[in-house]
Write an enzyme that holds these catalytic residues in place. Sequence first.
Site, PDB file in Angstrom:
ATOM      1  N   THR A 134       0.832  -1.217   0.000  1.00 14.04           N
ATOM      2  CA  THR A 134       0.000   0.000   0.000  1.00 14.04           C
ATOM      3  C   THR A 134       0.861   1.260   0.000  1.00 14.04           C
ATOM      4  OG1 THR A 134      -1.501   1.301   1.404  1.00 14.04           O
ATOM      5  CG2 THR A 134      -0.164  -0.322   2.527  1.00 14.04           C
ATOM      6  N   ASP A 135       0.292   2.351  -0.474  1.00 12.65           N
ATOM      7  CA  ASP A 135       1.037   3.628  -0.444  1.00 12.65           C
ATOM      8  C   ASP A 135       1.271   4.096   0.996  1.00 12.65           C
ATOM      9  OD1 ASP A 135      -1.541   4.477   0.229  1.00 12.65           O
ATOM     10  OD2 ASP A 135      -1.625   6.095  -1.252  1.00 12.65           O
ATOM     11  N   GLU A 136       0.520   3.525   1.948  1.00  9.00           N
ATOM     12  CA  GLU A 136       0.676   3.967   3.343  1.00  9.00           C
ATOM     13  C   GLU A 136       2.033   3.598   3.923  1.00  9.00           C
ATOM     14  OE1 GLU A 136      -2.555   3.630   6.047  1.00  9.00           O
ATOM     15  OE2 GLU A 136      -4.061   3.810   4.483  1.00  9.00           O
ATOM     16  N   TYR A 177      -1.489  -0.527  11.279  1.00  4.87           N
ATOM     17  CA  TYR A 177      -1.828  -1.127   9.980  1.00  4.87           C
ATOM     18  C   TYR A 177      -0.674  -0.945   8.991  1.00  4.87           C
ATOM     19  CZ  TYR A 177      -3.459  -1.236   5.163  1.00  4.87           C
ATOM     20  OH  TYR A 177      -3.545  -1.476   3.812  1.00  4.87           O
ATOM     21  N   LYS A 197       1.841  -3.702   7.268  1.00  9.01           N
ATOM     22  CA  LYS A 197       1.940  -3.858   5.807  1.00  9.01           C
ATOM     23  C   LYS A 197       3.387  -3.649   5.336  1.00  9.01           C
ATOM     24  CE  LYS A 197      -0.773  -4.464   3.099  1.00  9.01           C
ATOM     25  NZ  LYS A 197      -1.275  -5.739   2.513  1.00  9.01           N
TER      26      LYS A 197
HETATM   27  P1  NAD Z   1     -10.672  -6.062   2.941  1.00  7.99           P
HETATM   28  O1  NAD Z   1     -10.549  -5.848   4.408  1.00  7.99           O
HETATM   29  O2  NAD Z   1     -11.913  -5.651   2.239  1.00  7.99           O
HETATM   30  O3  NAD Z   1     -10.443  -7.616   2.610  1.00  7.99           O
HETATM   31  C1  NAD Z   1      -9.499  -8.403   3.277  1.00  7.99           C
HETATM   32  C2  NAD Z   1      -9.862  -9.863   3.048  1.00  7.99           C
HETATM   33  O4  NAD Z   1      -8.854 -10.674   3.646  1.00  7.99           O
HETATM   34  C3  NAD Z   1     -11.200 -10.292   3.667  1.00  7.99           C
HETATM   35  O5  NAD Z   1     -11.940 -11.043   2.748  1.00  7.99           O
HETATM   36  C4  NAD Z   1     -10.783 -11.131   4.873  1.00  7.99           C
HETATM   37  O6  NAD Z   1     -11.727 -12.128   5.215  1.00  7.99           O
HETATM   38  C5  NAD Z   1      -9.476 -11.724   4.380  1.00  7.99           C
HETATM   39  N1  NAD Z   1      -8.582 -12.127   5.473  1.00  7.99           N
HETATM   40  C6  NAD Z   1      -8.246 -11.407   6.570  1.00  7.99           C
HETATM   41  N2  NAD Z   1      -7.423 -12.111   7.355  1.00  7.99           N
HETATM   42  C7  NAD Z   1      -7.209 -13.294   6.723  1.00  7.99           C
HETATM   43  C8  NAD Z   1      -6.422 -14.447   7.034  1.00  7.99           C
HETATM   44  N3  NAD Z   1      -5.690 -14.509   8.155  1.00  7.99           N
HETATM   45  N4  NAD Z   1      -6.428 -15.482   6.174  1.00  7.99           N
HETATM   46  C9  NAD Z   1      -7.180 -15.430   5.038  1.00  7.99           C
HETATM   47  N5  NAD Z   1      -7.955 -14.379   4.699  1.00  7.99           N
HETATM   48  C10 NAD Z   1      -7.963 -13.314   5.532  1.00  7.99           C
HETATM   49  O7  NAD Z   1      -9.405  -5.348   2.321  1.00  7.99           O
HETATM   50  P2  NAD Z   1      -9.217  -4.632   0.909  1.00  7.99           P
HETATM   51  O8  NAD Z   1      -9.561  -3.208   1.039  1.00  7.99           O
HETATM   52  O9  NAD Z   1      -9.844  -5.440  -0.144  1.00  7.99           O
HETATM   53  O10 NAD Z   1      -7.627  -4.725   0.760  1.00  7.99           O
HETATM   54  C11 NAD Z   1      -7.034  -5.864   0.172  1.00  7.99           C
HETATM   55  C12 NAD Z   1      -5.529  -5.691   0.190  1.00  7.99           C
HETATM   56  O11 NAD Z   1      -5.155  -4.526  -0.529  1.00  7.99           O
HETATM   57  C13 NAD Z   1      -4.953  -5.537   1.590  1.00  7.99           C
HETATM   58  O12 NAD Z   1      -3.733  -6.237   1.639  1.00  7.99           O
HETATM   59  C14 NAD Z   1      -4.711  -4.033   1.719  1.00  7.99           C
HETATM   60  O13 NAD Z   1      -3.654  -3.762   2.596  1.00  7.99           O
HETATM   61  C15 NAD Z   1      -4.351  -3.676   0.289  1.00  7.99           C
HETATM   62  N6  NAD Z   1      -4.651  -2.286  -0.134  1.00  7.99           N
HETATM   63  C16 NAD Z   1      -5.909  -1.780   0.053  1.00  7.99           C
HETATM   64  C17 NAD Z   1      -6.201  -0.486  -0.405  1.00  7.99           C
HETATM   65  C18 NAD Z   1      -7.584   0.096  -0.250  1.00  7.99           C
HETATM   66  O14 NAD Z   1      -7.781   1.256  -0.598  1.00  7.99           O
HETATM   67  N7  NAD Z   1      -8.573  -0.646   0.219  1.00  7.99           N
HETATM   68  C19 NAD Z   1      -5.195   0.265  -1.026  1.00  7.99           C
HETATM   69  C20 NAD Z   1      -3.915  -0.286  -1.178  1.00  7.99           C
HETATM   70  C21 NAD Z   1      -3.658  -1.565  -0.745  1.00  7.99           C
HETATM   71  O1  TDX Z   2     -15.541   8.012   9.058  1.00 10.21           O
HETATM   72  C1  TDX Z   2     -14.482   8.395   8.523  1.00 10.21           C
HETATM   73  N1  TDX Z   2     -14.197   9.737   8.494  1.00 10.21           N
HETATM   74  C2  TDX Z   2     -13.070  10.248   7.949  1.00 10.21           C
HETATM   75  O2  TDX Z   2     -12.859  11.460   7.951  1.00 10.21           O
HETATM   76  C3  TDX Z   2     -13.548   7.489   7.901  1.00 10.21           C
HETATM   77  C4  TDX Z   2     -13.806   6.017   7.899  1.00 10.21           C
HETATM   78  C5  TDX Z   2     -12.419   8.021   7.344  1.00 10.21           C
HETATM   79  N2  TDX Z   2     -12.159   9.350   7.377  1.00 10.21           N
HETATM   80  C6  TDX Z   2     -10.918   9.855   6.752  1.00 10.21           C
HETATM   81  C7  TDX Z   2      -9.643   9.200   7.238  1.00 10.21           C
HETATM   82  C8  TDX Z   2      -8.756   9.282   6.005  1.00 10.21           C
HETATM   83  O3  TDX Z   2      -8.123  10.544   5.951  1.00 10.21           O
HETATM   84  O4  TDX Z   2     -11.004   9.530   5.360  1.00 10.21           O
HETATM   85  C9  TDX Z   2      -9.720   9.168   4.834  1.00 10.21           C
HETATM   86  C10 TDX Z   2      -9.824   7.773   4.248  1.00 10.21           C
HETATM   87  O5  TDX Z   2     -10.027   6.875   5.332  1.00 10.21           O
HETATM   88  P1  TDX Z   2     -10.168   5.297   5.106  1.00 10.21           P
HETATM   89  O6  TDX Z   2     -11.259   5.045   4.130  1.00 10.21           O
HETATM   90  O7  TDX Z   2     -10.237   4.644   6.445  1.00 10.21           O
HETATM   91  O8  TDX Z   2      -8.823   4.944   4.336  1.00 10.21           O
HETATM   92  P2  TDX Z   2      -7.270   5.162   4.715  1.00 10.21           P
HETATM   93  O9  TDX Z   2      -7.067   5.292   6.170  1.00 10.21           O
HETATM   94  O10 TDX Z   2      -6.739   6.240   3.843  1.00 10.21           O
HETATM   95  O11 TDX Z   2      -6.688   3.722   4.258  1.00 10.21           O
HETATM   96  C11 TDX Z   2      -7.131   3.123   3.006  1.00 10.21           C
HETATM   97  O12 TDX Z   2      -6.219   3.351   1.971  1.00 10.21           O
HETATM   98  C12 TDX Z   2      -5.002   2.644   1.961  1.00 10.21           C
HETATM   99  C13 TDX Z   2      -7.376   1.627   3.175  1.00 10.21           C
HETATM  100  O13 TDX Z   2      -8.290   1.404   4.231  1.00 10.21           O
HETATM  101  C14 TDX Z   2      -6.093   0.881   3.388  1.00 10.21           C
HETATM  102  O14 TDX Z   2      -6.347  -0.522   3.483  1.00 10.21           O
HETATM  103  C15 TDX Z   2      -5.166   1.163   2.222  1.00 10.21           C
HETATM  104  O15 TDX Z   2      -3.910   0.579   2.416  1.00 10.21           O
END
Ligand code: NAD
Ligand code: TDX
Length: 332
Positions: free
Chosen positions: A124-126, A148, A152
Amino acid sequence: MKTYLVTGGAGFIGSNYIHYLLGKYKDVNVVNLDKLTYAGNLDNLKQVENDPRYKFVKGDICDEKLVNELMADADVVVNFAAESHVDRSIGSPDDFIKTDNFGAFTLLEAARRTHIDRFVQISTDEVYGSIDNGSFVETDPLMPSSPYSASKTGADRIAFSYFVTYGVPVLITRCSNNYGPFHYPEKLIPLFVTNAIEDKDMPIYGDGLNVRDWIYVEDHCDGIDFVLRNGELGEVYNIGGGNEKTNLEITDYVLKKLDKPDSLKIFVKDRPGHDRRYAIDCSRLKKMGWKPNYDFEAAMDKTIQWYVENVEWWKKIKSGEYMEYYKNQYNK
Ligand code: NAD
Ligand code: TDX
């Protein structure tokens, strides 16, 4: 016929990736290994559950025996499985360390004991941390600041070490914030869209001026596919949407689109250690010929419309365990 072991495929991005993969390629088998935590949802995969190329296995990526068995038949591994919500990592980091680190390690250990073609670690970019001006390139130092993003970062570097030390064919992608269908409604966009539909408050942390770079989930899936096919082993690739927005801009966009009043916006206590701005430089992938396809507004409108048309999907989630978490979160 290549077999993809997709972990975390019942989550938001993983399920979109499985749809993408089965839609784009005829000659793939997909094994989806998912523990079905609160974030895993088989409703996300209803359209493919009877596809003979698709198989679901309920299990944990930390389960060495199961992982070894599945790895033996896999050609490609794409590791999405993770605890993914920053707020939850602040409340209880333990599962983040277990899954994101020990889970990635378990998969990599299994991978080094058999032959696979590619292992993609979804990072992730984080991992770079916050940046006030400019943007991070792949070689910049990693300065994660939440449990988190730190877990990662651990997985990202463990994967790299398995390439350097054992020659596991690892590729690492670092993507920015995704949005789209099947996004669990605890994250900013699906939470605010579904709350607005229900005329509920939209809780903005701090001053709402934190910046994220948004990418439509299908573009992320396409970027992963591109890296898998064209990336150099052991390398890292930033995948970004090029759409930097403050949280207030996102909120106002949703309100306008759904024709809801400004009074739904409420300012709440800030997230502890809240990263101010994420920004990545994606020129590396761009030079290789990849760029996102979707325009931000068009994809946002498509996303909002999806939540309008799939009320049943998110109403089922917004009950039970979810509501408990939500109530504790904002002390409502
Ligand atoms: P999500 O939380 O929606 O999905 C995570 C999935 O992993 C779920 O289906 C959960 O049941 C499964 N899981 C959790 N623990 C597990 C384990 N121990 N064994 C097997 N399965 C397990 O997450 P997401 O938003 O779809 O993110 C997916 C991936 O992409 C993550 O690795 C996250 O760090 C990365 N990512 C997410 C974002 C974003 O914006 N959501 C951005 C960049 C990277
Ligand atoms: O209720 C809220 N109010 C609010 O102001 C929530 C849920 C979030 N926020 C803010 C926090 C962040 O600045 O919005 C922004 C986005 O928040 P999230 O949706 O929780 O995302 P973020 O913390 O940026 O992380 C996401 O992007 C990178 C994903 O959850 C991660 O899994 C991914 O790696």
